[in-house]
Scaffold this motif. Structure first.
Motif, PDB file in Angstrom:
ATOM      1  N   ALA A  38       0.832  -1.206   0.000  1.00 22.54           N
ATOM      2  CA  ALA A  38       0.000   0.000   0.000  1.00 22.54           C
ATOM      3  C   ALA A  38       0.867   1.257   0.000  1.00 22.54           C
ATOM      4  CB  ALA A  38      -0.928  -0.010   1.212  1.00 22.54           C
ATOM      5  N   ARG A  41       2.280   1.842  -3.439  1.00 19.75           N
ATOM      6  CA  ARG A  41       1.245   2.315  -4.370  1.00 19.75           C
ATOM      7  C   ARG A  41       0.933   3.784  -4.123  1.00 19.75           C
ATOM      8  NH1 ARG A  41      -3.928  -1.137  -4.681  1.00 19.75           N
ATOM      9  NH2 ARG A  41      -4.231   0.285  -6.419  1.00 19.75           N
ATOM     10  N   SER A 208     -10.269  -5.471   2.349  1.00 12.94           N
ATOM     11  CA  SER A 208      -9.732  -5.140   1.024  1.00 12.94           C
ATOM     12  C   SER A 208     -10.319  -3.836   0.514  1.00 12.94           C
ATOM     13  CB  SER A 208     -10.035  -6.271   0.040  1.00 12.94           C
ATOM     14  OG  SER A 208      -9.391  -7.450   0.420  1.00 12.94           O
ATOM     15  N   GLU A 212      -8.301  -0.349  -0.174  1.00 15.56           N
ATOM     16  CA  GLU A 212      -8.288   0.288  -1.485  1.00 15.56           C
ATOM     17  C   GLU A 212      -8.750   1.740  -1.383  1.00 15.56           C
ATOM     18  OE1 GLU A 212      -7.473   0.431  -5.552  1.00 15.56           O
ATOM     19  OE2 GLU A 212      -7.005  -1.109  -4.051  1.00 15.56           O
ATOM     20  N   ARG A 213      -9.791   1.988  -0.586  1.00 14.19           N
ATOM     21  CA  ARG A 213     -10.277   3.361  -0.407  1.00 14.19           C
ATOM     22  C   ARG A 213      -9.186   4.255   0.193  1.00 14.19           C
ATOM     23  NH1 ARG A 213     -15.712   1.400   1.263  1.00 14.19           N
ATOM     24  NH2 ARG A 213     -17.163   1.960  -0.400  1.00 14.19           N
ATOM     25  N   ILE A 238     -13.431   3.640  -7.050  1.00 15.74           N
ATOM     26  CA  ILE A 238     -13.850   2.371  -6.440  1.00 15.74           C
ATOM     27  C   ILE A 238     -14.676   1.570  -7.436  1.00 15.74           C
ATOM     28  CG2 ILE A 238     -15.507   1.420  -4.781  1.00 15.74           C
ATOM     29  CD1 ILE A 238     -12.835   1.798  -3.543  1.00 15.74           C
ATOM     30  N   PHE A 241     -12.358  -0.044  -9.621  1.00 20.60           N
ATOM     31  CA  PHE A 241     -11.764  -1.173  -8.899  1.00 20.60           C
ATOM     32  C   PHE A 241     -12.661  -2.400  -9.016  1.00 20.60           C
ATOM     33  CE2 PHE A 241     -11.808  -3.454  -4.774  1.00 20.60           C
ATOM     34  CZ  PHE A 241     -10.518  -3.959  -4.763  1.00 20.60           C
ATOM     35  N   LYS A 245     -11.737  -6.030 -10.640  1.00 21.56           N
ATOM     36  CA  LYS A 245     -11.516  -7.142  -9.716  1.00 21.56           C
ATOM     37  C   LYS A 245     -12.688  -8.111  -9.583  1.00 21.56           C
ATOM     38  CE  LYS A 245      -7.410  -5.733  -8.406  1.00 21.56           C
ATOM     39  NZ  LYS A 245      -6.192  -6.528  -8.664  1.00 21.56           N
TER      40      LYS A 245
END
Length: 305
Positions: A38, A41, A208, A212-213, A238, A241, A245
């Protein structure tokens, strides 16, 4: 949390980022691998974190469906070299273990090891030991899954590099309809190519999603966006995303004007009934396994001292 040379090597293989940056990320996150991914990224050094792409181990994946009962099985067995994985002995063992999964219906690896190999007199564990001696390499049955109900479709890609098992619910009497089976194969090929992690967006686990948020919010704020604007940007990202995914949210590779869910609806309308995609499993050979530790590990070790 301390970290080792192996952790630095693992992070480098997961992200493709240089060793010094991987070491710094692990230092900043106290040795937490997920936190380090993270971190990288957020800093723009790792565009994605895909476990399958950079980690290698030998062996093969196999997926199959029992033509009699319709049950499906998918399995991964690992060995030391690609040469051994392509041998007739290894391939026969791989397919025999998959057949055992269908026949014996084991609940886990220990039950599978004790089950009769492909209906014979030797157990899977005894057969494995024989194959180790014959092939001359260490063999490991890593994982398997079995689907027993509804319609199951199996797909194996690139000679066992990737395997997918898809489960569908179709109208009564239409489970063996060529259109339904073709749909299942298309979905399996989609999963093999596009690497979805979940079936639909409501199945994404909270950890998860929140992770991601947090990454997306950090990126938006780093771009100089006000809080309110950043939150709107994150909401849109999102959705992107999910589209990357989640299998049903992905763009259908055979027709980019449709999502996978829309393609399923099109087939359902064609056969005159409802079709539900209930689950899928995708295995990639060597996913998450370091191939070997060599001089590179020693090089990394010097950096962690």
């Amino acid at each position: 949390m301390a970290f080792t040379a192996k952790d630095v090597q693992n992070l480098r293989e997961l992200t493709g980022v240089g060793m010094m940056d991987c070491k710094k990320a692990l230092t900043e996150t106290g040795g937490d691998i997920d936190g380090a991914i993270a971190y990288l990224r957020e800093k723009g050094m790792a565009a994605a974190a895909k476990k399958a792409g950079r980690i290698a181990a030998e062996g093969a994946v196999f997926a199959t469906v029992d033509p009699q009962g319709g049950c499906g099985a998918i399995i991964e067995i690992n060995c030391e070299t690609d040469f051994a994985a392509k041998s007739e002995d290894f391939q026969a063992f791989l397919q025999g273990v998959a057949a055992t999964v269908l026949q014996a219906r084991p609940a886990g690896l220990s039950e599978l090891a004790a089950a009769p190999f492909d209906g014979g007199t030797l157990s899977v564990e005894e057969t494995l030991r024989e194959r180790v001696l014959k092939i001359g390499e260490n063999l490991q049955i890593r994982r398997f899954e079995r689907f027993t109900d509804s319609v199951n479709v199996a797909y194996v890609h690139m000679g066992g590099k990737i395997g997918v098992l898809v489960n569908l619910k179709a109208p009564d009497g239409l489970g063996d309809d060529p259109r339904v089976l073709r749909l299942g194969r298309d979905l399996a090929m989609q999963a093999a190519a596009m690497r979805p992690e979940w079936l639909r967006s409501d199945e994404v686990d909270a950890k998860s999603l929140e992770g991601e948020r947090a990454i997306l919010m950090s990126q938006a704020m780093a771009e100089g966006k006000p809080q309110a604007v950043a939150e709107k940007i994150v909401a849109g990202r999102i959705n992107k995303f999910f589209a990357e995914k989640c299998l049903l949210s992905q763009v259908f590779v055979k027709d980019n004007k449709l999502s996978v869910a829309q393609y399923v609806d099109t087939v359902a309308k064609d056969i005159g009934g409802e079709i539900e995609v209930t689950r899928f499993v995708r295995y990639e050979k060597g996913e998450g396994i370091a191939k070997r530790e060599d001089d590179f590990a020693d090089e990394v070790a010097k950096m962690t001292k």
